[in-house]
Write an enzyme that holds these catalytic residues in place. Structure first.
Site, PDB file in Angstrom:
ATOM      1  N   LYS A 254     -12.272  -4.883  -5.182  1.00 26.95           N
ATOM      2  CA  LYS A 254     -13.174  -3.755  -5.426  1.00 26.95           C
ATOM      3  C   LYS A 254     -12.473  -2.652  -6.209  1.00 26.95           C
ATOM      4  O   LYS A 254     -13.117  -1.771  -6.757  1.00 26.95           O
ATOM      5  CB  LYS A 254     -13.701  -3.205  -4.106  1.00 26.95           C
ATOM      6  CG  LYS A 254     -12.607  -2.687  -3.209  1.00 26.95           C
ATOM      7  CD  LYS A 254     -13.073  -2.445  -1.804  1.00 26.95           C
ATOM      8  CE  LYS A 254     -11.874  -2.176  -0.926  1.00 26.95           C
ATOM      9  NZ  LYS A 254     -11.941  -2.724   0.390  1.00 26.95           N
TER      10      LYS A 254
ATOM     11  N   LYS B  33       0.812  -1.219   0.000  1.00 24.53           N
ATOM     12  CA  LYS B  33       0.000   0.000   0.000  1.00 24.53           C
ATOM     13  C   LYS B  33       0.839   1.260   0.000  1.00 24.53           C
ATOM     14  O   LYS B  33       0.432   2.276  -0.563  1.00 24.53           O
ATOM     15  CB  LYS B  33      -0.954   0.002   1.199  1.00 24.53           C
ATOM     16  CG  LYS B  33      -2.079  -1.009   1.062  1.00 24.53           C
ATOM     17  CD  LYS B  33      -3.248  -0.662   1.964  1.00 24.53           C
ATOM     18  CE  LYS B  33      -4.370  -1.674   1.791  1.00 24.53           C
ATOM     19  NZ  LYS B  33      -5.407  -1.573   2.807  1.00 24.53           N
TER      20      LYS B  33
ATOM     21  N   LYS C 138      -6.554 -11.520  -7.408  1.00 23.77           N
ATOM     22  CA  LYS C 138      -7.645 -11.581  -6.448  1.00 23.77           C
ATOM     23  C   LYS C 138      -8.841 -10.755  -6.914  1.00 23.77           C
ATOM     24  O   LYS C 138      -8.663  -9.701  -7.512  1.00 23.77           O
ATOM     25  CB  LYS C 138      -7.145 -10.971  -5.119  1.00 23.77           C
ATOM     26  CG  LYS C 138      -7.353 -11.879  -3.925  1.00 23.77           C
ATOM     27  CD  LYS C 138      -6.793 -11.236  -2.676  1.00 23.77           C
ATOM     28  CE  LYS C 138      -7.904 -10.780  -1.771  1.00 23.77           C
ATOM     29  NZ  LYS C 138      -7.452 -10.313  -0.469  1.00 23.77           N
TER      30      LYS C 138
END
Ligand code: TRP
Length: 354
Positions: free
Chosen positions: A220, A115, A217
């Protein structure tokens, strides 16, 4: 000798729409665990601030996760459902844990590295300390079991490291006040205040992959909405997305070994299995030798059967938020009562309280 009472805790961030991966990987497990355990399920709105401080509609997102919990079958009376920021002890215990954990531990977290990207110096301090708040979420209730996706395994290990360091740094004090629970850690017998929490990661679809690329994966944040099934998708949309899901030209294999190296086939079989609580082996025994043109309609029917009642109930709950808000307020109160006892103990142990 006393023992820690089994207690399940888990958290979901109120960012973005929930999709099939969240449902199969997390919420469905949360529902099942209610039968065997006392459970606390938390919408972790403070965690949502770690990557980005300004949000459009955190309250709306929090309600929507709560609606999904309730629609999927979580019973907020028998268990506890609330949002993190209602219980200030989460942040309070996280601060104590910031002083227990080491910077090196945080720097090693793969989620932080992903991140933060290249410019780590510019990541928020909250993003670095994220796992410390997560440990606080869990240990505030002295939870023993945490259902999570396998991407969270490392954070659970860190939670154990924090519990263990706290227990051993304060072992004399914990014994002296008589707050400890005796537990074996390696060869040593420790008088611990915090349990060494176990992750619960199993299940046929621990990892739901993108419908467009079986090696990534389901997420969203994927630009293509066709890559995921959202919990709010209607039957037509689900059907379209499964029809257009990437596959290979071969028929389905008759045993699970035949799924090796076929990421997309493996993913669709895994989704089917998880949706009906069967194993992948059982699914390929039934569908082995059939083409995707036969398997996809069966998968669509199953997905619509399972997901439509949930999305309809979510829509109903979100139409008038009075009930959801009352659930969160009540859950917050009951969580606070436990959190308050833990913080009083912790302050006592550390020596912040006379
Ligand atoms: N980090 C978790 C995730 O991204 C969310 C989370 C926060 C959590 N606190 C938690 C999960 C406590 C389990 C227990 O999925």
């Amino acid at each position: 000798m006393s023992e820690f009472k089994p207690l399940v805790f888990s958290g979901v961030q109120p960012t973005g729409n929930l999709h099939l991966g969240n449902y199969l990987g997390a919420i469905r497990k949360f529902v099942a665990l209610q039968e065997s355990h006392n459970c606390i399920y938390c919408v972790v709105d403070l965690h949502a601030l770690t990557a980005q401080i300004v949000h459009q509609d955190l309250v709306g997102q929090t309600r929507s996760i709560t609606a999904a919990f309730l629609a999927a079958g979580i019973d907020p009376k028998a268990h506890i459902v609330f949002n993190q920021s209602r219980v200030p002890q989460h942040a309070e215990l996280a601060w104590i844990f910031n002083c227990v954990a080491r910077i090196g531990w945080m720097n090693r977290m793969t989620q932080f590295k992903d991140k933060a990207g290249k410019d780590r110096e510019n990541a928020s301090l909250g993003l670095l300390a994220y796992p410390s708040l997560m440990a606080a979420d869990i240990l505030l209730y002295r939870a023993t079991h945490v259902p999570v996706g396998d991407d969270q395994k490392q954070h659970l290990e860190l939670t154990r490291d924090i519990a263990q360091k706290f227990n051993s740094d304060f072992s004399d004090r914990i014994a002296e006040i008589g707050l400890g629970v005796e537990m074996q850690v390696g060869k040593e017998l420790i008088n611990g205040y915090f349990p060494l929490t176990e992750p619960l990661i199993d299940g046929p679809a621990p990892r739901v992959m993108s419908l467009r690329d079986g090696t990534r994966k389901m997420s969203k944040s994927d630009v293509s909405d066709l890559s995921r099934i959202n919990l709010t998708d209607d039957a037509d949309t689900i059907s379209k997305k499964i029809r257009r899901a990437k596959t290979d030209p071969q028929a389905l294999p008759s045993d699970v070994e035949g799924l090796v190296g076929r990421a997309e086939a493996d993913n669709l079989v895994g989704i089917y299995a998880a949706l009906c609580d069967r194993t992948k082996a059982e699914v390929v025994t039934e569908f082995g030798g059939q083409q995707f043109s036969a398997f996809k309609p069966a998968l669509t029917e199953l997905a619509v059967d399972v997901l439509s009642p949930i999305s309809e109930e979510m829509r109903r709950l979100l139409n008038d938020t009075t009930h959801i808000d009352a659930v969160l307020a009540d859950g917050g109160e009951r969580a606070s009562a436990i959190a308050d006892r833990t913080m009083t103990d912790v302050k006592h142990i550390i020596g912040l309280q006379c």
